[in-house]
Design a protein around this motif. Structure first.
Motif, mmCIF file in Angstrom:
data_model
loop_
_atom_site.group_PDB
_atom_site.id
_atom_site.type_symbol
_atom_site.label_atom_id
_atom_site.label_comp_id
_atom_site.label_asym_id
_atom_site.label_seq_id
_atom_site.Cartn_x
_atom_site.Cartn_y
_atom_site.Cartn_z
ATOM 1 N N GLU A 350 0.941 -1.243 0.069
ATOM 2 C CA GLU A 350 -0.129 0.025 0.012
ATOM 3 C C GLU A 350 0.818 1.296 -0.029
ATOM 4 O OE1 GLU A 350 -2.300 -0.623 3.367
ATOM 5 O OE2 GLU A 350 -3.996 -1.345 2.437
ATOM 6 N N ARG A 351 2.034 1.152 0.685
ATOM 7 C CA ARG A 351 2.914 2.512 0.797
ATOM 8 C C ARG A 351 3.561 2.683 -0.629
ATOM 9 N NH1 ARG A 351 4.567 -0.106 5.832
ATOM 10 N NH2 ARG A 351 6.231 -0.960 4.924
ATOM 11 N N HIS A 352 3.891 1.624 -1.125
ATOM 12 C CA HIS A 352 4.395 1.654 -2.690
ATOM 13 C C HIS A 352 3.487 2.030 -3.795
ATOM 14 C CE1 HIS A 352 7.645 -0.008 -0.197
ATOM 15 N NE2 HIS A 352 8.500 0.509 -1.145
ATOM 16 N N HIS A 353 2.367 1.428 -3.513
ATOM 17 C CA HIS A 353 1.285 1.661 -4.474
ATOM 18 C C HIS A 353 -0.106 2.436 -3.932
ATOM 19 C CE1 HIS A 353 3.486 -0.878 -7.395
ATOM 20 N NE2 HIS A 353 3.634 -1.459 -6.270
ATOM 21 N N PRO A 354 -0.011 3.679 -3.704
ATOM 22 C CA PRO A 354 -1.356 4.386 -2.860
ATOM 23 C C PRO A 354 -2.548 4.396 -3.960
ATOM 24 C CG PRO A 354 0.412 5.864 -3.604
ATOM 25 C CD PRO A 354 1.123 4.665 -3.958
ATOM 26 N N GLU A 355 -2.161 4.066 -5.326
ATOM 27 C CA GLU A 355 -3.276 4.324 -6.231
ATOM 28 C C GLU A 355 -4.300 2.974 -6.086
ATOM 29 O OE1 GLU A 355 -0.198 2.275 -8.504
ATOM 30 O OE2 GLU A 355 -0.299 4.013 -7.023
ATOM 31 N N ARG A 356 -3.751 1.897 -5.618
ATOM 32 C CA ARG A 356 -4.354 0.747 -5.657
ATOM 33 C C ARG A 356 -5.114 0.618 -4.255
ATOM 34 N NH1 ARG A 356 -2.181 -2.533 -9.866
ATOM 35 N NH2 ARG A 356 -1.485 -1.034 -11.332
ATOM 36 N N THR A 357 -6.407 -0.246 -4.398
ATOM 37 C CA THR A 357 -6.868 -0.697 -3.056
ATOM 38 C C THR A 357 -6.600 -2.174 -2.543
ATOM 39 O OG1 THR A 357 -8.694 0.842 -3.400
ATOM 40 C CG2 THR A 357 -9.045 -0.703 -1.903
ATOM 41 N N PHE A 358 -6.216 -2.426 -1.364
ATOM 42 C CA PHE A 358 -5.669 -3.762 -0.929
ATOM 43 C C PHE A 358 -6.538 -4.149 0.135
ATOM 44 C CE2 PHE A 358 -1.954 -1.898 -2.880
ATOM 45 C CZ PHE A 358 -1.337 -2.912 -3.866
ATOM 46 N N THR A 359 -7.200 -5.352 0.238
ATOM 47 C CA THR A 359 -7.824 -5.889 1.378
ATOM 48 C C THR A 359 -7.192 -7.262 1.690
ATOM 49 O OG1 THR A 359 -9.482 -7.204 -0.182
ATOM 50 C CG2 THR A 359 -9.717 -4.825 0.556
ATOM 51 N N LEU A 360 -7.382 -7.541 2.917
ATOM 52 C CA LEU A 360 -6.564 -8.715 3.198
ATOM 53 C C LEU A 360 -7.567 -9.416 4.415
ATOM 54 C CD1 LEU A 360 -4.378 -11.014 3.824
ATOM 55 C CD2 LEU A 360 -3.332 -9.517 5.580
ATOM 56 N N ALA A 361 -7.972 -10.667 4.111
ATOM 57 C CA ALA A 361 -8.846 -11.249 5.055
ATOM 58 C C ALA A 361 -7.973 -12.584 5.861
ATOM 59 C CB ALA A 361 -10.192 -11.828 4.653
ATOM 60 N N SER A 362 -7.563 -12.699 6.971
ATOM 61 C CA SER A 362 -6.727 -13.853 7.395
ATOM 62 C C SER A 362 -7.282 -14.296 8.894
ATOM 63 C CB SER A 362 -5.169 -13.341 7.600
ATOM 64 O OG SER A 362 -5.266 -12.212 8.445
ATOM 65 N N ASP A 363 -8.521 -14.347 9.002
ATOM 66 C CA ASP A 363 -9.070 -14.693 10.512
ATOM 67 C C ASP A 363 -8.958 -16.178 10.347
ATOM 68 O OD1 ASP A 363 -9.945 -12.086 10.845
ATOM 69 O OD2 ASP A 363 -11.836 -12.403 9.860
#
Length: 477
Positions: A350-363
Protein backbone atom coordinates in the motif's frame (compact mmCIF):
# COMPACT_ATOMS: atom_id res chain seq x y z
CA UNK A 1 -1.58 -11.94 -13.91
CA UNK A 2 -0.13 -13.04 -17.19
CA UNK A 3 2.59 -15.07 -15.46
CA UNK A 4 -0.03 -17.32 -13.93
CA UNK A 5 -1.38 -18.94 -17.07
CA UNK A 6 1.35 -21.26 -18.17
CA UNK A 7 2.95 -21.52 -14.75
CA UNK A 8 -0.26 -22.99 -13.41
CA UNK A 9 -0.41 -25.33 -16.36
CA UNK A 10 3.21 -26.32 -15.85
CA UNK A 11 2.81 -27.54 -12.28
CA UNK A 12 2.61 -31.35 -12.15
CA UNK A 13 -0.33 -31.19 -9.77
CA UNK A 14 -2.37 -29.48 -12.47
CA UNK A 15 -1.28 -31.55 -15.46
CA UNK A 16 -4.32 -33.12 -17.03
CA UNK A 17 -3.86 -36.80 -17.85
CA UNK A 18 -3.93 -37.66 -21.51
CA UNK A 19 -7.24 -39.17 -22.55
CA UNK A 20 -6.81 -42.83 -23.44
CA UNK A 21 -8.60 -44.04 -26.57
CA UNK A 22 -11.75 -45.89 -25.64
CA UNK A 23 -12.33 -49.29 -27.28
CA UNK A 24 -15.12 -49.59 -29.82
CA UNK A 25 -16.77 -52.35 -27.80
CA UNK A 26 -16.53 -53.48 -24.22
CA UNK A 27 -14.92 -56.76 -23.24
CA UNK A 28 -18.30 -58.04 -22.11
CA UNK A 29 -19.84 -57.43 -25.54
CA UNK A 30 -16.85 -58.98 -27.28
CA UNK A 31 -17.13 -62.17 -25.20
CA UNK A 32 -20.88 -62.30 -25.81
CA UNK A 33 -20.27 -61.86 -29.54
CA UNK A 34 -17.77 -64.75 -29.54
CA UNK A 35 -20.18 -66.99 -27.61
CA UNK A 36 -23.03 -66.05 -29.95
CA UNK A 37 -20.84 -66.79 -32.99
CA UNK A 38 -19.92 -70.20 -31.57
CA UNK A 39 -23.59 -70.80 -30.84
CA UNK A 40 -24.56 -69.93 -34.41
CA UNK A 41 -21.79 -72.17 -35.77
CA UNK A 42 -23.05 -75.07 -33.63
CA UNK A 43 -26.59 -74.37 -34.83
CA UNK A 44 -25.49 -74.47 -38.47
CA UNK A 45 -23.60 -77.69 -37.83
CA UNK A 46 -26.69 -79.20 -36.18
CA UNK A 47 -28.83 -78.12 -39.14
CA UNK A 48 -26.36 -79.67 -41.58
CA UNK A 49 -26.36 -82.96 -39.66
CA UNK A 50 -30.16 -82.89 -39.44
CA UNK A 51 -30.52 -82.27 -43.16
CA UNK A 52 -28.05 -85.04 -43.99
CA UNK A 53 -29.82 -87.54 -41.72
CA UNK A 54 -33.24 -86.49 -43.00
CA UNK A 55 -32.09 -86.89 -46.60
CA UNK A 56 -30.81 -90.38 -45.89
CA UNK A 57 -33.95 -91.30 -43.93
CA UNK A 58 -36.16 -90.01 -46.73
CA UNK A 59 -34.22 -92.00 -49.30
CA UNK A 60 -34.61 -95.17 -47.21
CA UNK A 61 -38.30 -94.49 -46.60
CA UNK A 62 -39.02 -93.91 -50.28
CA UNK A 63 -37.05 -97.01 -51.28
CA UNK A 64 -38.97 -99.06 -48.74
CA UNK A 65 -42.29 -97.72 -50.04
CA UNK A 66 -41.29 -98.60 -53.61
CA UNK A 67 -40.24 -102.09 -52.55
CA UNK A 68 -43.59 -102.54 -50.86
CA UNK A 69 -45.67 -101.04 -53.66
CA UNK A 70 -44.08 -102.91 -56.60
CA UNK A 71 -45.08 -106.50 -55.61
CA UNK A 72 -48.50 -105.28 -54.56
CA UNK A 73 -49.10 -103.70 -57.99
CA UNK A 74 -47.74 -106.75 -59.79
CA UNK A 75 -50.04 -109.02 -57.78
CA UNK A 76 -52.99 -106.77 -58.61
CA UNK A 77 -52.19 -106.84 -62.33
CA UNK A 78 -51.84 -110.66 -62.29
CA UNK A 79 -55.28 -110.98 -60.78
CA UNK A 80 -56.67 -108.67 -63.46
CA UNK A 81 -55.08 -110.73 -66.20
CA UNK A 82 -56.56 -113.95 -64.76
CA UNK A 83 -59.98 -112.37 -64.37
CA UNK A 84 -60.88 -112.16 -68.05
CA UNK A 85 -63.54 -109.63 -68.89
CA UNK A 86 -63.17 -107.58 -65.77
CA UNK A 87 -60.81 -105.08 -67.39
CA UNK A 88 -61.49 -104.28 -71.00
CA UNK A 89 -59.06 -101.39 -71.53
CA UNK A 90 -56.10 -99.63 -69.89
CA UNK A 91 -58.46 -96.98 -68.49
CA UNK A 92 -60.02 -99.59 -66.18
CA UNK A 93 -56.70 -100.46 -64.56
CA UNK A 94 -56.43 -97.34 -62.36
CA UNK A 95 -59.75 -98.20 -60.67
CA UNK A 96 -58.22 -101.28 -59.15
CA UNK A 97 -54.91 -99.79 -58.00
CA UNK A 98 -54.68 -98.84 -54.31
CA UNK A 99 -53.33 -95.56 -52.89
CA UNK A 100 -50.15 -95.94 -50.86
CA UNK A 101 -47.98 -93.60 -48.81
CA UNK A 102 -44.88 -92.04 -50.41
CA UNK A 103 -45.64 -93.42 -53.89
CA UNK A 104 -47.58 -92.11 -56.85
CA UNK A 105 -48.94 -94.76 -59.25
CA UNK A 106 -49.44 -93.66 -62.85
CA UNK A 107 -51.18 -95.61 -65.66
CA UNK A 108 -49.80 -95.06 -69.17
CA UNK A 109 -51.24 -96.30 -72.47
CA UNK A 110 -49.25 -98.07 -75.17
CA UNK A 111 -48.04 -94.74 -76.57
CA UNK A 112 -46.77 -93.60 -73.16
CA UNK A 113 -49.50 -91.05 -72.59
CA UNK A 114 -50.83 -90.63 -69.05
CA UNK A 115 -54.21 -92.25 -68.60
CA UNK A 116 -54.70 -91.86 -64.85
CA UNK A 117 -52.70 -91.52 -61.65
CA UNK A 118 -53.21 -92.53 -58.03
CA UNK A 119 -51.67 -89.90 -55.72
CA UNK A 120 -50.12 -90.97 -52.40
CA UNK A 121 -52.25 -90.95 -49.31
CA UNK A 122 -51.76 -87.53 -47.67
CA UNK A 123 -50.96 -87.27 -43.95
CA UNK A 124 -52.11 -83.64 -43.77
CA UNK A 125 -54.15 -81.20 -45.77
CA UNK A 126 -52.50 -79.69 -48.83
CA UNK A 127 -50.62 -76.50 -47.98
CA UNK A 128 -50.45 -77.26 -44.26
CA UNK A 129 -46.83 -76.75 -43.13
CA UNK A 130 -45.57 -77.36 -46.66
CA UNK A 131 -41.77 -77.15 -46.86
CA UNK A 132 -40.19 -74.50 -49.10
CA UNK A 133 -38.95 -75.68 -52.46
CA UNK A 134 -35.31 -75.01 -51.58
CA UNK A 135 -35.65 -77.23 -48.49
CA UNK A 136 -37.40 -79.97 -50.47
CA UNK A 137 -34.48 -79.84 -52.91
CA UNK A 138 -32.08 -80.43 -50.00
CA UNK A 139 -33.98 -83.37 -48.53
CA UNK A 140 -35.44 -85.22 -51.51
CA UNK A 141 -33.05 -87.29 -53.56
CA UNK A 142 -33.37 -88.06 -57.27
CA UNK A 143 -36.82 -89.52 -57.94
CA UNK A 144 -37.02 -93.32 -58.41
CA UNK A 145 -39.51 -95.16 -60.57
CA UNK A 146 -40.53 -98.71 -61.28
CA UNK A 147 -42.40 -99.62 -64.51
CA UNK A 148 -44.66 -102.68 -64.81
CA UNK A 149 -46.18 -103.66 -68.22
CA UNK A 150 -49.97 -104.26 -68.51
CA UNK A 151 -51.32 -107.01 -70.79
CA UNK A 152 -55.04 -107.18 -71.58
CA UNK A 153 -56.44 -110.08 -73.58
CA UNK A 154 -52.93 -111.15 -74.52
CA UNK A 155 -51.94 -107.78 -75.91
CA UNK A 156 -49.72 -105.02 -74.43
CA UNK A 157 -52.11 -102.27 -73.42
CA UNK A 158 -49.67 -99.97 -71.62
CA UNK A 159 -47.83 -99.89 -68.31
CA UNK A 160 -48.09 -98.91 -64.63
CA UNK A 161 -45.30 -96.64 -63.34
CA UNK A 162 -44.56 -96.34 -59.61
CA UNK A 163 -42.90 -93.03 -58.63
CA UNK A 164 -41.32 -92.25 -55.27
CA UNK A 165 -43.05 -89.23 -53.66
CA UNK A 166 -41.17 -87.57 -50.73
CA UNK A 167 -43.36 -84.50 -50.13
CA UNK A 168 -44.96 -85.86 -46.94
CA UNK A 169 -41.59 -86.95 -45.56
CA UNK A 170 -40.03 -83.58 -46.40
CA UNK A 171 -42.95 -81.77 -44.76
CA UNK A 172 -42.47 -83.82 -41.60
CA UNK A 173 -38.78 -83.00 -41.47
CA UNK A 174 -39.50 -79.32 -42.09
CA UNK A 175 -42.09 -79.22 -39.32
CA UNK A 176 -39.75 -80.88 -36.84
CA UNK A 177 -36.88 -78.61 -37.85
CA UNK A 178 -38.96 -75.43 -37.46
CA UNK A 179 -40.16 -76.54 -34.01
CA UNK A 180 -36.62 -77.33 -32.91
CA UNK A 181 -35.36 -74.01 -34.34
CA UNK A 182 -37.96 -72.02 -32.38
CA UNK A 183 -37.17 -73.91 -29.18
CA UNK A 184 -33.44 -73.55 -29.82
CA UNK A 185 -33.77 -69.79 -30.40
CA UNK A 186 -35.78 -69.26 -27.20
CA UNK A 187 -33.40 -71.34 -25.10
CA UNK A 188 -30.34 -69.63 -26.58
CA UNK A 189 -31.72 -66.14 -26.01
CA UNK A 190 -32.41 -67.05 -22.39
CA UNK A 191 -28.99 -68.68 -22.07
CA UNK A 192 -27.22 -65.63 -23.54
CA UNK A 193 -29.16 -63.30 -21.25
CA UNK A 194 -28.22 -65.37 -18.19
CA UNK A 195 -24.64 -65.60 -19.43
CA UNK A 196 -24.49 -61.82 -19.96
CA UNK A 197 -25.66 -61.19 -16.38
CA UNK A 198 -23.22 -63.75 -14.99
CA UNK A 199 -20.40 -62.38 -17.15
CA UNK A 200 -21.13 -58.86 -15.91
CA UNK A 201 -20.78 -60.06 -12.33
CA UNK A 202 -17.57 -61.92 -13.14
CA UNK A 203 -16.03 -58.93 -14.97
CA UNK A 204 -17.20 -56.36 -12.40
CA UNK A 205 -13.76 -56.38 -10.71
CA UNK A 206 -12.24 -55.17 -14.00
CA UNK A 207 -14.38 -52.04 -13.78
CA UNK A 208 -13.19 -51.50 -10.22
CA UNK A 209 -9.62 -52.04 -11.41
CA UNK A 210 -10.02 -49.41 -14.16
CA UNK A 211 -11.52 -46.97 -11.66
CA UNK A 212 -8.67 -47.66 -9.24
CA UNK A 213 -6.08 -47.04 -11.96
CA UNK A 214 -7.79 -43.74 -12.79
CA UNK A 215 -7.56 -42.74 -9.13
CA UNK A 216 -3.88 -43.66 -9.09
CA UNK A 217 -3.44 -41.47 -12.16
CA UNK A 218 -5.08 -38.64 -10.21
CA UNK A 219 -2.57 -39.29 -7.39
CA UNK A 220 -5.16 -40.79 -5.04
CA UNK A 221 -2.97 -43.56 -3.66
CA UNK A 222 -5.24 -44.69 -0.82
CA UNK A 223 -7.49 -46.77 -3.08
CA UNK A 224 -7.42 -50.53 -2.46
CA UNK A 225 -9.37 -53.25 -4.28
CA UNK A 226 -11.21 -56.13 -2.61
CA UNK A 227 -10.11 -59.63 -3.56
CA UNK A 228 -12.57 -61.10 -6.14
CA UNK A 229 -13.42 -64.83 -6.09
CA UNK A 230 -11.87 -65.45 -9.51
CA UNK A 231 -8.27 -66.63 -9.24
CA UNK A 232 -7.00 -64.59 -12.21
CA UNK A 233 -8.82 -61.41 -11.19
CA UNK A 234 -7.70 -61.91 -7.59
CA UNK A 235 -4.09 -61.89 -8.81
CA UNK A 236 -4.74 -58.60 -10.65
CA UNK A 237 -6.32 -57.07 -7.53
CA UNK A 238 -3.37 -58.18 -5.39
CA UNK A 239 -0.88 -56.71 -7.87
CA UNK A 240 -2.89 -53.47 -7.98
CA UNK A 241 -2.90 -53.19 -4.19
CA UNK A 242 0.82 -53.93 -4.08
CA UNK A 243 1.43 -51.25 -6.72
CA UNK A 244 -0.67 -48.74 -4.78
CA UNK A 245 1.27 -49.53 -1.59
CA UNK A 246 4.59 -49.11 -3.40
CA UNK A 247 3.50 -45.82 -4.98
CA UNK A 248 2.22 -44.54 -1.65
CA UNK A 249 5.52 -45.45 0.01
CA UNK A 250 7.51 -43.77 -2.75
CA UNK A 251 5.26 -40.72 -2.58
CA UNK A 252 5.74 -40.48 1.18
CA UNK A 253 9.49 -40.81 0.73
CA UNK A 254 9.54 -38.15 -1.97
CA UNK A 255 7.39 -35.88 0.16
CA UNK A 256 9.76 -36.26 3.11
CA UNK A 257 12.77 -35.59 0.89
CA UNK A 258 11.12 -32.61 -0.79
CA UNK A 259 10.04 -31.15 2.54
CA UNK A 260 13.53 -31.74 3.91
CA UNK A 261 15.04 -30.01 0.89
CA UNK A 262 12.76 -27.00 1.37
CA UNK A 263 13.58 -26.96 5.08
CA UNK A 264 17.30 -27.04 4.36
CA UNK A 265 16.94 -24.21 1.86
CA UNK A 266 14.94 -22.16 4.35
CA UNK A 267 17.47 -22.86 7.10
CA UNK A 268 20.30 -21.77 4.82
CA UNK A 269 18.46 -18.59 3.87
CA UNK A 270 17.69 -17.88 7.51
CA UNK A 271 21.34 -18.29 8.43
CA UNK A 272 22.42 -15.99 5.59
CA UNK A 273 19.76 -13.46 6.58
CA UNK A 274 20.86 -13.59 10.22
CA UNK A 275 24.47 -13.08 9.22
CA UNK A 276 23.55 -10.17 6.99
CA UNK A 277 21.41 -8.68 9.73
CA UNK A 278 23.81 -9.31 12.61
CA UNK A 279 27.13 -8.71 10.83
CA UNK A 280 26.64 -6.49 7.81
CA UNK A 281 23.90 -4.34 9.35
CA UNK A 282 25.92 -3.11 12.36
CA UNK A 283 28.98 -2.57 10.16
CA UNK A 284 27.01 -0.38 7.77
CA UNK A 285 25.47 1.50 10.70
CA UNK A 286 28.89 2.12 12.26
CA UNK A 287 30.28 3.23 8.91
CA UNK A 288 27.43 5.72 8.50
CA UNK A 289 27.92 7.05 12.00
CA UNK A 290 31.64 7.57 11.51
CA UNK A 291 31.10 9.23 8.16
CA UNK A 292 28.55 11.55 9.70
CA UNK A 293 31.09 12.49 12.40
CA UNK A 294 33.75 13.13 9.77
CA UNK A 295 31.32 15.31 7.86
CA UNK A 296 30.78 17.45 10.94
CA UNK A 297 34.48 17.73 11.71
CA UNK A 298 35.70 18.27 8.13
CA UNK A 299 36.56 21.88 7.32
CA UNK A 300 37.57 21.72 3.68
CA UNK A 301 34.65 21.78 1.21
CA UNK A 302 36.21 19.02 -0.90
CA UNK A 303 36.50 16.77 2.12
CA UNK A 304 32.89 17.42 3.04
CA UNK A 305 31.74 16.51 -0.47
CA UNK A 306 33.66 13.25 -0.43
CA UNK A 307 32.36 12.34 3.00
CA UNK A 308 28.77 13.13 1.89
CA UNK A 309 29.24 10.92 -1.20
CA UNK A 310 30.48 8.08 1.00
CA UNK A 311 27.43 8.52 3.25
CA UNK A 312 25.09 8.18 0.24
CA UNK A 313 26.90 5.03 -0.85
CA UNK A 314 26.56 3.53 2.62
CA UNK A 315 22.85 4.37 2.67
CA UNK A 316 22.37 2.62 -0.69
CA UNK A 317 24.24 -0.38 0.72
CA UNK A 318 21.90 -0.37 3.72
CA UNK A 319 18.84 -0.24 1.47
CA UNK A 320 20.22 -3.08 -0.65
CA UNK A 321 20.88 -5.07 2.53
CA UNK A 322 17.30 -4.60 3.73
CA UNK A 323 15.90 -5.62 0.34
CA UNK A 324 18.12 -8.68 0.30
CA UNK A 325 16.96 -9.60 3.78
CA UNK A 326 13.32 -9.33 2.75
CA UNK A 327 13.96 -11.51 -0.32
CA UNK A 328 15.82 -14.14 1.67
CA UNK A 329 13.43 -14.26 4.60
CA UNK A 330 11.20 -11.74 6.39
CA UNK A 331 12.79 -11.16 9.77
CA UNK A 332 9.41 -11.08 11.53
CA UNK A 333 8.49 -14.54 10.22
CA UNK A 334 8.43 -17.00 13.10
CA UNK A 335 8.57 -14.22 15.66
CA UNK A 336 5.25 -12.44 15.00
CA UNK A 337 1.90 -14.14 14.16
CA UNK A 338 1.53 -15.13 10.51
CA UNK A 339 -1.52 -12.88 10.03
CA UNK A 340 0.48 -9.86 11.28
CA UNK A 341 3.37 -10.69 8.95
CA UNK A 342 0.98 -10.84 6.00
CA UNK A 343 -0.65 -7.58 7.12
CA UNK A 344 2.79 -5.94 7.16
CA UNK A 345 3.43 -7.23 3.63
CA UNK A 346 0.13 -5.78 2.37
CA UNK A 347 0.87 -2.49 4.17
CA UNK A 348 4.23 -2.34 2.39
CA UNK A 349 2.45 -2.77 -0.96
CA UNK A 350 0.00 0.00 0.00
CA UNK A 351 2.86 2.40 0.74
CA UNK A 352 4.44 1.80 -2.65
CA UNK A 353 1.16 1.76 -4.61
CA UNK A 354 -1.24 4.27 -3.02
CA UNK A 355 -3.34 4.38 -6.19
CA UNK A 356 -4.50 0.76 -5.63
CA UNK A 357 -6.87 -0.64 -3.03
CA UNK A 358 -5.78 -3.72 -1.04
CA UNK A 359 -7.85 -5.93 1.27
CA UNK A 360 -6.65 -8.80 3.48
CA UNK A 361 -8.82 -11.45 5.19
CA UNK A 362 -6.81 -13.78 7.45
CA UNK A 363 -9.15 -14.71 10.29
CA UNK A 364 -8.76 -18.11 11.94
CA UNK A 365 -5.03 -18.50 11.32
CA UNK A 366 -2.74 -19.75 14.02
CA UNK A 367 0.39 -17.81 14.89
CA UNK A 368 2.41 -20.10 12.65
CA UNK A 369 2.63 -23.56 11.08
CA UNK A 370 6.36 -24.06 10.80
CA UNK A 371 9.09 -22.34 8.85
CA UNK A 372 8.40 -24.06 5.48
CA UNK A 373 4.62 -23.48 5.46
CA UNK A 374 4.77 -19.92 6.82
CA UNK A 375 7.36 -18.86 4.29
CA UNK A 376 5.44 -20.56 1.46
CA UNK A 377 2.24 -18.70 2.37
CA UNK A 378 4.18 -15.43 2.57
CA UNK A 379 5.81 -15.99 -0.83
CA UNK A 380 2.49 -16.95 -2.43
CA UNK A 381 0.87 -13.70 -1.26
CA UNK A 382 3.93 -11.72 -2.29
CA UNK A 383 4.13 -13.29 -5.76
CA UNK A 384 0.37 -13.11 -6.36
CA UNK A 385 0.12 -9.42 -5.45
CA UNK A 386 3.27 -8.60 -7.42
CA UNK A 387 1.85 -10.23 -10.57
CA UNK A 388 -1.51 -8.52 -10.07
CA UNK A 389 0.25 -5.15 -9.84
CA UNK A 390 2.52 -5.85 -12.77
CA UNK A 391 0.07 -7.41 -15.21
CA UNK A 392 -3.48 -7.04 -13.84
CA UNK A 393 -3.87 -3.29 -14.38
CA UNK A 394 -6.77 -3.21 -11.93
CA UNK A 395 -7.76 -0.97 -9.05
CA UNK A 396 -8.66 -3.58 -6.40
CA UNK A 397 -6.59 -6.51 -5.13
CA UNK A 398 -8.24 -8.83 -2.60
CA UNK A 399 -6.20 -11.32 -0.55
CA UNK A 400 -7.78 -14.04 1.58
CA UNK A 401 -5.98 -16.67 3.68
CA UNK A 402 -8.00 -19.22 5.62
CA UNK A 403 -8.01 -22.79 6.90
CA UNK A 404 -9.88 -25.19 4.61
CA UNK A 405 -9.59 -28.59 2.94
CA UNK A 406 -7.58 -29.81 -0.04
CA UNK A 407 -8.90 -32.12 -2.77
CA UNK A 408 -8.54 -35.17 -0.49
CA UNK A 409 -10.43 -33.48 2.36
CA UNK A 410 -7.30 -33.00 4.49
CA UNK A 411 -6.65 -29.73 6.37
CA UNK A 412 -4.87 -27.09 4.32
CA UNK A 413 -4.30 -23.36 4.05
CA UNK A 414 -6.40 -22.02 1.18
CA UNK A 415 -5.10 -18.76 -0.26
CA UNK A 416 -6.62 -16.54 -2.94
CA UNK A 417 -5.29 -13.38 -4.59
CA UNK A 418 -7.98 -11.78 -6.75
CA UNK A 419 -7.81 -8.67 -8.94
CA UNK A 420 -10.26 -6.82 -11.18
CA UNK A 421 -7.79 -6.29 -14.01
CA UNK A 422 -7.63 -7.42 -17.61
CA UNK A 423 -7.63 -11.15 -16.95
CA UNK A 424 -5.17 -13.69 -18.32
CA UNK A 425 -4.12 -13.49 -21.99
CA UNK A 426 -3.60 -16.76 -23.80
CA UNK A 427 -0.16 -18.16 -24.67
CA UNK A 428 1.65 -16.13 -22.01
CA UNK A 429 5.02 -17.59 -20.93
CA UNK A 430 5.36 -18.24 -17.19
CA UNK A 431 7.54 -16.00 -15.05
CA UNK A 432 10.46 -17.29 -13.03
CA UNK A 433 8.75 -16.32 -9.79
CA UNK A 434 5.70 -18.49 -10.36
CA UNK A 435 7.80 -21.37 -11.73
CA UNK A 436 9.82 -21.40 -8.52
CA UNK A 437 6.66 -21.03 -6.47
CA UNK A 438 5.14 -24.04 -8.23
CA UNK A 439 8.22 -26.12 -7.47
CA UNK A 440 8.06 -25.11 -3.81
CA UNK A 441 4.36 -25.97 -3.60
CA UNK A 442 4.96 -29.31 -5.28
CA UNK A 443 7.64 -30.13 -2.70
CA UNK A 444 5.10 -29.50 0.06
CA UNK A 445 2.33 -31.43 -1.72
CA UNK A 446 0.41 -28.28 -2.60
CA UNK A 447 -0.84 -26.78 -5.84
CA UNK A 448 -1.95 -23.55 -7.44
CA UNK A 449 -4.14 -22.71 -10.39
CA UNK A 450 -5.45 -19.72 -12.27
CA UNK A 451 -9.17 -18.95 -12.29
CA UNK A 452 -10.16 -16.35 -14.85
CA UNK A 453 -13.46 -14.51 -14.48
CA UNK A 454 -15.76 -14.09 -17.53
CA UNK A 455 -16.05 -10.33 -16.96
CA UNK A 456 -12.33 -9.78 -16.46
CA UNK A 457 -9.87 -10.17 -13.66
CA UNK A 458 -8.11 -13.26 -12.40
CA UNK A 459 -7.69 -15.24 -9.22
CA UNK A 460 -4.61 -17.09 -8.01
CA UNK A 461 -5.86 -20.03 -5.92
CA UNK A 462 -3.25 -21.79 -3.75
CA UNK A 463 -3.60 -24.83 -1.51
CA UNK A 464 -0.87 -25.57 1.05
CA UNK A 465 -1.43 -28.88 2.93
CA UNK A 466 -0.97 -28.91 6.71
CA UNK A 467 0.06 -32.57 6.78
CA UNK A 468 1.88 -33.13 10.07
CA UNK A 469 2.15 -29.40 10.82
CA UNK A 470 1.83 -28.32 14.45
CA UNK A 471 0.24 -24.86 14.73
CA UNK A 472 1.98 -22.32 16.95
CA UNK A 473 -0.39 -20.44 19.20
CA UNK A 474 -3.43 -22.51 18.09
CA UNK A 475 -4.88 -26.00 18.05
CA UNK A 476 -3.73 -28.73 15.71
CA UNK A 477 -5.80 -28.78 12.43
Amino acid sequence: MTDLALAAASTPAEDAPAAAPRPARSLRLRILAVVAAIDVACCLAAVAVTVFNAREATRVEIAASLELAEPFVRETLLRLQRDVGRVRSIEDVQLTLPGMRHVRISVLDASGALVAAREPEPLRAHGEDDAPEWFAGLIASAPERREIPVVINGEAAGSVVIHGEASDEVAEVWEDLVSLAVLFAILNVLALAIFAVALGRVLAPLGALAEGLSELERRKLDRRLPTPPSLELAALAERFNALADALAAERATNARLSRRMVTLQDDERRQIANELHDELGPCLFGLRANLASLERDATAPAARDRVRSMIEISERLSDANRRLLRRLRPMALGEAPLADVLAGLIADFERHHPERTFTLASDGLADGYGEAIDLTVYRCVQEGVTNALRHGDGSLIEVSVAIGDDDQGDPAIVLRVKDDGDGVPEKTPPGFGLVGLGERLQALGGRFRLEGAPGGGATLAVTVPLDGATPRGGRRP
